[in-house]
Design a protein around this motif. Sequence first.
Motif, short mmCIF file in Angstrom:
data_model
loop_
_atom_site.label_atom_id
_atom_site.label_comp_id
_atom_site.label_asym_id
_atom_site.label_seq_id
_atom_site.Cartn_x
_atom_site.Cartn_y
_atom_site.Cartn_z
N GLU B 333 -32.38 -7.35 5.27
CA GLU B 333 -33.86 -7.78 4.68
C GLU B 333 -34.35 -9.36 4.95
O GLU B 333 -35.44 -9.36 5.30
CB GLU B 333 -33.93 -7.59 3.10
CG GLU B 333 -33.89 -6.07 2.93
CD GLU B 333 -33.85 -5.77 1.34
OE1 GLU B 333 -34.11 -6.63 0.45
OE2 GLU B 333 -32.88 -4.77 1.04
N PRO B 334 -33.42 -10.25 5.00
CA PRO B 334 -33.65 -11.67 5.25
C PRO B 334 -34.44 -11.53 6.67
O PRO B 334 -35.53 -12.32 6.98
CB PRO B 334 -32.62 -12.30 5.22
CG PRO B 334 -31.85 -11.81 4.12
CD PRO B 334 -31.79 -10.35 4.48
N LEU B 395 -44.80 -22.80 -1.31
CA LEU B 395 -45.97 -22.40 -1.18
C LEU B 395 -46.22 -21.53 -0.12
O LEU B 395 -47.47 -21.17 -0.01
CB LEU B 395 -47.04 -23.53 -1.76
CG LEU B 395 -47.03 -24.19 -3.09
CD1 LEU B 395 -48.47 -25.16 -3.22
CD2 LEU B 395 -47.12 -23.11 -3.97
N PHE B 399 -41.08 -20.75 3.59
CA PHE B 399 -40.17 -21.32 2.74
C PHE B 399 -39.01 -20.21 2.27
O PHE B 399 -37.87 -20.64 2.75
CB PHE B 399 -40.95 -21.90 1.32
CG PHE B 399 -39.74 -22.36 0.43
CD1 PHE B 399 -39.13 -23.58 0.31
CD2 PHE B 399 -39.58 -21.48 -0.56
CE1 PHE B 399 -38.25 -23.89 -0.67
CE2 PHE B 399 -38.60 -21.85 -1.77
CZ PHE B 399 -37.96 -22.93 -1.54
N TRP B 400 -39.47 -19.00 2.00
CA TRP B 400 -38.51 -18.24 1.56
C TRP B 400 -37.76 -17.54 2.90
O TRP B 400 -36.52 -17.47 2.93
CB TRP B 400 -39.33 -16.79 1.05
CG TRP B 400 -39.66 -17.20 -0.63
CD1 TRP B 400 -40.83 -17.29 -1.20
CD2 TRP B 400 -38.62 -17.46 -1.63
NE1 TRP B 400 -40.89 -17.46 -2.30
CE2 TRP B 400 -39.53 -17.74 -2.79
CE3 TRP B 400 -37.27 -17.48 -1.66
CZ2 TRP B 400 -38.99 -17.82 -4.14
CZ3 TRP B 400 -36.88 -17.68 -3.00
CH2 TRP B 400 -37.54 -17.90 -4.02
N LEU B 403 -35.33 -19.98 3.60
CA LEU B 403 -33.99 -19.92 2.53
C LEU B 403 -33.19 -18.96 2.62
O LEU B 403 -32.06 -19.05 2.37
CB LEU B 403 -35.05 -20.07 1.22
CG LEU B 403 -34.10 -20.62 -0.04
CD1 LEU B 403 -33.32 -21.73 0.04
CD2 LEU B 403 -34.59 -20.07 -1.24
N GLU B 404 -33.88 -17.60 2.76
CA GLU B 404 -33.15 -16.48 2.58
C GLU B 404 -32.22 -16.46 3.74
O GLU B 404 -31.01 -15.98 3.83
CB GLU B 404 -33.87 -15.11 2.74
CG GLU B 404 -34.45 -14.88 1.55
CD GLU B 404 -35.39 -13.77 1.51
OE1 GLU B 404 -35.51 -13.16 2.57
OE2 GLU B 404 -36.21 -13.44 0.58
N PHE B 474 -45.29 -16.18 -0.49
CA PHE B 474 -44.45 -17.12 -1.43
C PHE B 474 -44.38 -16.52 -2.88
O PHE B 474 -43.18 -16.88 -3.44
CB PHE B 474 -45.02 -18.35 -1.50
CG PHE B 474 -44.25 -19.39 -2.42
CD1 PHE B 474 -43.21 -20.07 -1.78
CD2 PHE B 474 -44.72 -19.62 -3.44
CE1 PHE B 474 -42.41 -20.75 -2.56
CE2 PHE B 474 -43.93 -20.75 -4.36
CZ PHE B 474 -42.95 -21.16 -4.09
N PHE B 475 -45.36 -15.96 -3.35
CA PHE B 475 -45.23 -15.61 -4.72
C PHE B 475 -44.61 -14.11 -4.94
O PHE B 475 -44.20 -13.81 -6.22
CB PHE B 475 -46.78 -15.47 -5.41
CG PHE B 475 -47.24 -16.98 -5.53
CD1 PHE B 475 -46.55 -17.90 -6.45
CD2 PHE B 475 -48.09 -17.61 -4.73
CE1 PHE B 475 -47.02 -19.23 -6.50
CE2 PHE B 475 -48.36 -18.98 -4.84
CZ PHE B 475 -48.14 -19.63 -5.51
N PRO B 477 -42.01 -12.40 -2.64
CA PRO B 477 -41.27 -12.46 -1.45
C PRO B 477 -40.49 -10.86 -1.09
O PRO B 477 -39.99 -10.56 -0.33
CB PRO B 477 -40.42 -13.52 -1.52
CG PRO B 477 -39.96 -13.60 -3.11
CD PRO B 477 -41.59 -13.42 -3.36
N ASN B 478 -40.63 -10.42 -2.57
CA ASN B 478 -40.09 -9.01 -2.27
C ASN B 478 -40.76 -7.99 -2.32
O ASN B 478 -42.10 -8.16 -2.25
CB ASN B 478 -39.01 -8.78 -3.53
CG ASN B 478 -37.71 -9.12 -3.64
OD1 ASN B 478 -37.43 -10.09 -2.58
ND2 ASN B 478 -36.78 -9.04 -4.34
#
Lengths: 558, 481
Positions: B333-334, B395, B399-400, B403-404, B474-475, B477-478
């Motif tokens: 998934e990442p 934001l 970013f995610w 990070l992931e 960003f808000f 991510p899933n």
Amino acid sequence: MDPLLPAIILTPIVGAVAILVLFRNDPKRGPLAACAVAALTLVLSIALANKVSKAPVPTGENGPVQPRVSFSADWLSIDLPIITGGKKVHWPLWLGVDGPGLAMVLLTSVVTLSTLLVASRLIDHRATDYAAMILLTSAGMLGVFLSMDLLLFYIFFELTLIPLLVLITVWGEKTTAWPAARKFLLYTLAGSIPMVVGFAGIVFAVTDSAGIDATVSIPAIANAVAHQHVEFNQANGAISDKLLSAESTQCWFFGLIFLGFGIKMALLPFHSWLPTTYASSHPTTTAILAAVVLKLGIFGFLRVGLPLLPLAVEDFAIPLIGSLGAAAVVFGALVALAQRDLRLLLAYSSLSHVGFITLGLFSLTVEGASGATLQMVNHGLTTAALFLLAAVLIDRRRSSDLDTAPLGLASIYPRLAVLFVFFTLAGTGVPGLNNFVGEVLAISGMLSRSPALAVVAATGIVLGAWYALRLVQRLLFGKPNLGVLAGYRGADLGVRELSSLLPIAAICLAIGIAPNWAMKVIEPDVKALMTQFEPSPSVETENVASLADRSKAMEDHQ
Amino acid sequence: MSSAIETITNSARLVIPASTMLLSGCAFYGVAAVVDPPRPKDVTAYRRYWGWTAIGVWLLVTALSFSRSDVNFDIASGLFRFDSVSLAAERLTLLGGLITILIGWSSVSARALPEYYGSLAIMLSGLMLVGSANDLTTLFLGLELVSIPTYVLLSIARGDRAGRESTLKYFSLSSFSSCFFLLGASYLYGLAGSTDLVTIHEIVGSRETLLGAVALITILGGLAFRITAVPFHFYSPDVFQGTTVPLAAILAYLPKVAGVIAIIRVVGVGTNELSSTAEYILLILAVLTMTVGNALALVQSKLLRLLAYSSIAHSGYILVGIAAGINGNAPLEPVYFYLAAYAVMTLGVFAVIAGAESAGRKMENIDDLAGLVQRFPAAAAALAICLTSLIGLPLTAGFWAKLEIFLSAIASDDLLFRWVAVIMAANAVIAAGYYLRLLGKLFEPGKEAIPPKPWERSLIYATAICAVLTILWFFQPNGLI
């Protein structure tokens, strides 16, 4: 569950968006509305302080970090698609506040309000946007101080960069602002991106070793680490390398975190972004930068470094970070002595004062660390006030040059002069004012661990008095040069400036005269945090005693 | 015999969206052969006609793709299989498809429009097929369906010398890489006695053989070309610069997704010998790719070249994600999220460039960005959002995404991955350097005083979709795939 915590973070954000929508083209009412939002945030913070003071004091039994008031939004939680131990990493979004966190929240609210009040008179270009950006920055910083999980902490830590970048470039010096902002951002990212690798490492190492569900919660990890620490002592080091209780693992991650927080707090070899950024930003922006943004790094060590990586901290505290702190005290003061520019002088004096905070925190004693925490607030207050006064002065003079004959500004700006002298004295650590308390505690904490470093740092106080008093003498006193002064525009401090600065002065005085009320907030949490750094004779003697018992029992048996 | 036919019909059912896309691509080509090019005054209507047809096809395929959610997960049937990888490939295809349709709407020359949409549809169907491939032959088929239309597109996009050069370069290197893929595939066939990927994973993956490693290296070399991994990246900056913006946008996204999905399919996520060999190859490629890509991007002065190198660097991050997923036997998934975020942020940048060009600005050098904020404030804001996302600040989806990848690299509790994560962190900082340069230029005052023309509406939509998704993810991510 306390909705006050998210309210404190959301108020400035919602306020900033609202004033951007409502007062976009109204340079008069926009900044005032922003002041109102900041005042509301301050009221909420004081309400939070009230709640915290009524909450039970942490004992340290549930780990070194325990929020006294917390808020968790599980309905907002996210399962990150990273699997460890057969489960996805759960991110529940957890806010919480303890003593040091509360101190920083109050500092942020006060400084934001003061800055906005002064800036509302000084910023003439897109004033509403400026005020909104200051509010957004303060929301990000409040978020850092109120985060109780690593992910949220990191998001807010990075989030402050975006409004700061805008603040520095749009309202800074025409030619130097963009390069300075770029340097600031790149420097900070060079620390914070490796830092997040360290964070991730901590999360997975503790999950592997403690057998707990993958968590990003700081209290939970800190608790697990503290327990492992005790078990580690009892098992005499027979623990594999992969675990977070292993020193080598902790040092690995500490290196990464050290980069992030060290750069953010401008620790000595990483300080070069600080003078350029401070000198190129608008002085009111610099007030926020110096008072609160600089503290994010120190707070990071306090919140993440010390509780989560105690073994590594113990290794590096005195030889590396303590030495760097002491060096920063002297280096900052010496360079400040040589400055010919008001803002640069204040910038290097900040560098020097942050050295004291570093020393106190990394003395790893209750005394030193609580002194350092108090000193974060003290330094924030005095530096913010000095930069705000400098902002007014630079606005009147159209210059921040110090290389002149004595100006005698006191003769035309008496109120400004009185406050300037007051805050300069506070900054140099005159007894009876706030910085004295913090610095003495920090140095005496260090004295018990490494007298040499404490002595080196103490010379910094003398140097600090030297440059500060010379500054006052140059700017304020001497025979007024009427020809030069005639060119100055603008009046002495008005109602807004005074209502911004007098409360700060009152707080400085109150902390200086009666520091106990402030220490009462900070000390219990610091004590809980420091238990893991005290040499633990109890455990060892217990072990020895039980061994002795056992051998005696065996002898008896034979 | 009947069982073979049954297998084929069962397989065909799994790839209905892909085959619909393929058929409509053929239909585009067929109609293009009999339709006359438009007269100058009809051009807008002509564009609208073809554009809406393409959007219609996209909507149809999207509906088909989403209506299949009741199908059992992870069913394999001979040539094709339907599992999380194919679903991700489909979603990523549809995302990129929509944005590239919009970018091409008004910036491709009107004469070539039906061919453009035909080629695009075939590429998209190829991408979906790569995701559903359960066999070396179907995998290769999908990959070629992605690359052959690219040659057509490149040659019709720009008729000048630079265009011809970049077409020839891409054609020769791409066929070269296909040869590598086929060579490796033939070794795998020789070892396993079957082209079925499941069988190959079982037989070749059960023991370590030199030939297996050679086969894997050759195949990965061939696929590394598609994702522009260093040292197979040399063509990419030249081709980007020698073609038009919509084509560069397609090249930056579709072949990369195809390559990534193909690597996942060939290596097969699972702990067997095949994947543990692949892990190290992928890590070496990743470190080389991001470091070289970022270092070279720093010194570029041409906008499209810089974007080419930036896209090379992003391939490096994605490779880290694949290697970490393989190592931890974790879902990827990442990687999918990174590709989706990469799609919106990079295609967003291309959309802004195409939009500014459509409004009569030259967008060749980085310096041409100066003044954009005064001319087109909304577009400059969108570009700023995309660049912030490319840096990886909060934001934004970027970013995610980063990070992931970091998290999955660290989660694989291998010391090697820790070091790779640190190298990746250093690279992210270097990358921030050149993205900040673009951001700074964006807000510089411009010189020229040409009154701005309005943007083409399709490009406004493309830019808006990219910017909004960048923020939205960003808000949320899933639940992306």
